[in-house]
Design a protein around this motif. Structure first.
Motif, PDB file in Angstrom:
ATOM      1  N   THR A   1      66.978 -47.491   4.279  1.00 25.41           N
ATOM      2  CA  THR A   1      66.031 -48.354   3.569  1.00 25.41           C
ATOM      3  C   THR A   1      65.328 -47.532   2.502  1.00 25.41           C
ATOM      4  OG1 THR A   1      64.121 -47.854   4.995  1.00 25.41           O
ATOM      5  CG2 THR A   1      65.600 -49.645   5.703  1.00 25.41           C
ATOM      6  N   GLY A   2      64.694 -48.237   1.594  1.00 24.66           N
ATOM      7  CA  GLY A   2      63.924 -47.536   0.576  1.00 24.66           C
ATOM      8  C   GLY A   2      62.834 -46.669   1.177  1.00 24.66           C
ATOM      9  N   TYR A   3      62.201 -47.168   2.224  1.00 27.58           N
ATOM     10  CA  TYR A   3      61.101 -46.416   2.838  1.00 27.58           C
ATOM     11  C   TYR A   3      61.616 -45.140   3.507  1.00 27.58           C
ATOM     12  CZ  TYR A   3      56.279 -46.237   4.581  1.00 27.58           C
ATOM     13  OH  TYR A   3      54.975 -45.903   4.810  1.00 27.58           O
ATOM     14  N   GLU A   4      62.758 -45.242   4.161  1.00 29.31           N
ATOM     15  CA  GLU A   4      63.359 -44.052   4.776  1.00 29.31           C
ATOM     16  C   GLU A   4      63.700 -43.013   3.716  1.00 29.31           C
ATOM     17  OE1 GLU A   4      65.470 -46.149   8.685  1.00 29.31           O
ATOM     18  OE2 GLU A   4      66.572 -45.950   6.802  1.00 29.31           O
ATOM     19  N   ILE A   5      64.158 -43.473   2.567  1.00 28.42           N
ATOM     20  CA  ILE A   5      64.455 -42.546   1.480  1.00 28.42           C
ATOM     21  C   ILE A   5      63.181 -41.859   1.001  1.00 28.42           C
ATOM     22  CG2 ILE A   5      65.261 -42.372  -0.914  1.00 28.42           C
ATOM     23  CD1 ILE A   5      67.209 -44.678  -0.252  1.00 28.42           C
ATOM     24  N   LEU A   6      62.129 -42.620   0.820  1.00 31.46           N
ATOM     25  CA  LEU A   6      60.875 -42.028   0.365  1.00 31.46           C
ATOM     26  C   LEU A   6      60.338 -41.013   1.373  1.00 31.46           C
ATOM     27  CD1 LEU A   6      58.975 -45.101  -1.138  1.00 31.46           C
ATOM     28  CD2 LEU A   6      60.359 -43.396  -2.325  1.00 31.46           C
ATOM     29  N   LEU A   7      60.421 -41.347   2.651  1.00 33.10           N
ATOM     30  CA  LEU A   7      59.924 -40.437   3.681  1.00 33.10           C
ATOM     31  C   LEU A   7      60.754 -39.162   3.762  1.00 33.10           C
ATOM     32  CD1 LEU A   7      59.094 -43.117   6.353  1.00 33.10           C
ATOM     33  CD2 LEU A   7      57.459 -41.389   5.573  1.00 33.10           C
ATOM     34  N   SER A   8      62.060 -39.279   3.578  1.00 36.29           N
ATOM     35  CA  SER A   8      62.934 -38.110   3.726  1.00 36.29           C
ATOM     36  C   SER A   8      63.032 -37.279   2.457  1.00 36.29           C
ATOM     37  CB  SER A   8      64.336 -38.550   4.164  1.00 36.29           C
ATOM     38  OG  SER A   8      64.938 -39.383   3.194  1.00 36.29           O
ATOM     39  N   GLU A   9      62.888 -37.919   1.300  1.00 34.64           N
ATOM     40  CA  GLU A   9      63.094 -37.216   0.035  1.00 34.64           C
ATOM     41  C   GLU A   9      61.809 -36.654  -0.570  1.00 34.64           C
ATOM     42  OE1 GLU A   9      66.019 -36.640  -1.563  1.00 34.64           O
ATOM     43  OE2 GLU A   9      67.217 -37.601   0.011  1.00 34.64           O
ATOM     44  N   THR A  10      60.660 -36.996  -0.012  1.00 32.87           N
ATOM     45  CA  THR A  10      59.415 -36.445  -0.529  1.00 32.87           C
ATOM     46  C   THR A  10      59.001 -35.223   0.281  1.00 32.87           C
ATOM     47  OG1 THR A  10      58.182 -38.052   0.832  1.00 32.87           O
ATOM     48  CG2 THR A  10      58.524 -38.587  -1.496  1.00 32.87           C
ATOM     49  N   ASP A  11      58.329 -34.308  -0.394  1.00 30.48           N
ATOM     50  CA  ASP A  11      57.830 -33.081   0.217  1.00 30.48           C
ATOM     51  C   ASP A  11      56.540 -33.407   0.972  1.00 30.48           C
ATOM     52  OD1 ASP A  11      56.583 -30.613   0.748  1.00 30.48           O
ATOM     53  OD2 ASP A  11      57.355 -29.689  -1.079  1.00 30.48           O
ATOM     54  N   GLN A  12      56.531 -33.176   2.256  1.00 33.80           N
ATOM     55  CA  GLN A  12      55.369 -33.527   3.077  1.00 33.80           C
ATOM     56  C   GLN A  12      54.105 -32.803   2.631  1.00 33.80           C
ATOM     57  OE1 GLN A  12      56.157 -33.498   7.249  1.00 33.80           O
ATOM     58  NE2 GLN A  12      54.054 -33.993   7.835  1.00 33.80           N
ATOM     59  N   SER A  13      54.255 -31.647   2.013  1.00 37.98           N
ATOM     60  CA  SER A  13      53.083 -30.914   1.539  1.00 37.98           C
ATOM     61  C   SER A  13      52.531 -31.501   0.242  1.00 37.98           C
ATOM     62  CB  SER A  13      53.434 -29.443   1.327  1.00 37.98           C
ATOM     63  OG  SER A  13      54.309 -29.278   0.225  1.00 37.98           O
ATOM     64  N   LEU A  14      53.277 -32.405  -0.397  1.00 34.37           N
ATOM     65  CA  LEU A  14      52.866 -32.973  -1.679  1.00 34.37           C
ATOM     66  C   LEU A  14      52.602 -34.473  -1.616  1.00 34.37           C
ATOM     67  CD1 LEU A  14      55.430 -31.216  -4.065  1.00 34.37           C
ATOM     68  CD2 LEU A  14      53.069 -30.530  -3.591  1.00 34.37           C
ATOM     69  N   VAL A  15      53.274 -35.185  -0.726  1.00 39.78           N
ATOM     70  CA  VAL A  15      53.190 -36.649  -0.697  1.00 39.78           C
ATOM     71  C   VAL A  15      52.861 -37.126   0.713  1.00 39.78           C
ATOM     72  CG1 VAL A  15      54.375 -38.827  -1.155  1.00 39.78           C
ATOM     73  CG2 VAL A  15      54.887 -36.806  -2.561  1.00 39.78           C
ATOM     74  N   SER A  16      51.763 -37.846   0.830  1.00 38.64           N
ATOM     75  CA  SER A  16      51.372 -38.461   2.091  1.00 38.64           C
ATOM     76  C   SER A  16      51.615 -39.967   2.001  1.00 38.64           C
ATOM     77  CB  SER A  16      49.896 -38.193   2.386  1.00 38.64           C
ATOM     78  OG  SER A  16      49.645 -36.803   2.516  1.00 38.64           O
ATOM     79  N   PHE A  17      51.425 -40.668   3.116  1.00 36.73           N
ATOM     80  CA  PHE A  17      51.671 -42.100   3.144  1.00 36.73           C
ATOM     81  C   PHE A  17      50.462 -42.840   3.712  1.00 36.73           C
ATOM     82  CE2 PHE A  17      55.764 -40.346   2.536  1.00 36.73           C
ATOM     83  CZ  PHE A  17      56.500 -41.298   1.855  1.00 36.73           C
TER      84      PHE A  17
END
Length: 321
Positions: free
Chosen positions: A209-225
């Motif tokens: 899903t789009g959300y899974e892509i965003l969660l996996s492809e973003t750097d956790q140190s830079l992007v929160s949800f």
């Protein structure tokens, strides 16, 4: 809802140099996919040890997403902010900022002074990233960072993605890349970037899903949800399962309840069908440290300020007790 969606699509054509009406950016969506089966009854559960809510140890503030008051706030921003504080809230999440129009006619420093006068903070703001997501121009991002630092934000939050930029999996990978870049800009300025969901992010692209892509492809140190819990449920997702699958990613929550008879509508927190007792019990797993009440619509003859007070009391006295 469809009306607001068209507003947001128009925003993608505007840059930070143009006036954007505050009523144009918030957290609603025109996607009508429903998942009423994911909503459960509001039965009390035992919170933490000894009956104390687990959320009470991790959630710092109970805030209000000011889009809730979009029909009244622009007409009296000073009186409206005072009433938000009187309802018990400690924090507000802004929406609709523009470089020329500021926050409902107040430039960032003046808005910060208004918050200070009422004992409030604003730890997050929703800002229009439509132009940036379209062409990668960072001018608007820079303007949001400047305003956010003046107001005292911790988070600059992306509230919505226009349909043209999210039609396939590759689009979401490109979005994730832009989120990482904007997150780096925020980090360099002492801020954090967050992404707020609707339910369209859960549309399938093959086995993802789009959300899974965003969660996996973003750097956790830079992007929160920022987890909009109502839209999780509308998409057929169980919030607590999401927390366990992606621990510590959901640093903020939107807390709005689902009308029991009309799932496309909101109601006061505690009056609807979402089991918020269970969700708040998993606050530590989520990584959340602040929550924002939001309500997209009110029942006929319901005073908005009475409504936000009722929701605040339920969150504070029941969910966090």
């Amino acid at each position: 809802m469809n009306k607001r969606r068209s507003f947001l699509q128009q925003l993608g054509m505007l840059s930070a140099g143009f006036v954007v009406a505050p009523s144009l950016i918030s957290c609603d969506s025109g996607n009508t996919t429903t998942a009423e089966t994911a909503a459960t009854s509001q039965e009390p559960t035992n919170g933490g040890a000894g009956g104390k809510s687990a959320a009470n140890d991790v959630i710092k503030t109970v805030g209000l997403q000011l889009y809730t008051l979009r029909e009244v706030l622009p007409n009296d921003v000073k009186g409206g902010i005072a009433k938000v504080a009187q309802a018990g809230y400690q924090d507000v999440e802004t929406y609709g900022y523009s470089k020329q129009g500021g926050y409902w006619g107040l430039q960032p420093q003046a808005f910060k002074e208004l918050l200070d006068d009422n004992g409030l903070i604003s730890s997050s703001g929703h800002y229009d990233f439509g132009q940036y997501m379209t062409d990668g121009n960072t001018d608007a991002v820079k303007a949001y960072i400047e305003a956010g630092n003046t107001v005292g934000h911790t988070y600059i939050t992306v509230p919505y993605l226009g349909e043209p930029v999210r039609s396939n999996a590759e689009d979401y990978k490109a979005i994730a890349d832009k989120l990482n870049k904007a997150g780096e800009m925020c980090k360099e300025a002492g801020l954090k970037l967050a992404y707020h969901n609707h339910n369209f992010e859960f549309d399938k692209f093959g086995d993802t899903t789009g959300y899974e892509i965003l969660l996996s492809e973003t750097d956790q140190s830079l992007v929160s949800f920022e987890a909009d819990l109502y839209w999780f449920v509308r998409a057929g997702k169980e919030p607590t399962a999401m927390f366990k699958q992606y621990p510590n990613r959901f640093v903020m929550w939107h807390v709005k309840d689902m009308d029991k008879n009309s799932p496309e509508l909101n109601t006061e927190v505690g009056n609807g069908s979402i089991n918020y007792n269970e969700i708040f019990d998993q606050a530590k797993v989520s990584g959340v440290d602040r929550v924002f009440v939001e309500q997209e619509n009110f029942a006929a003859n319901m005073d908005p300020y009475q409504s936000i007070g009722q929701s605040y009391r339920f969150v504070k006295n029941t969910l966090m007790a």
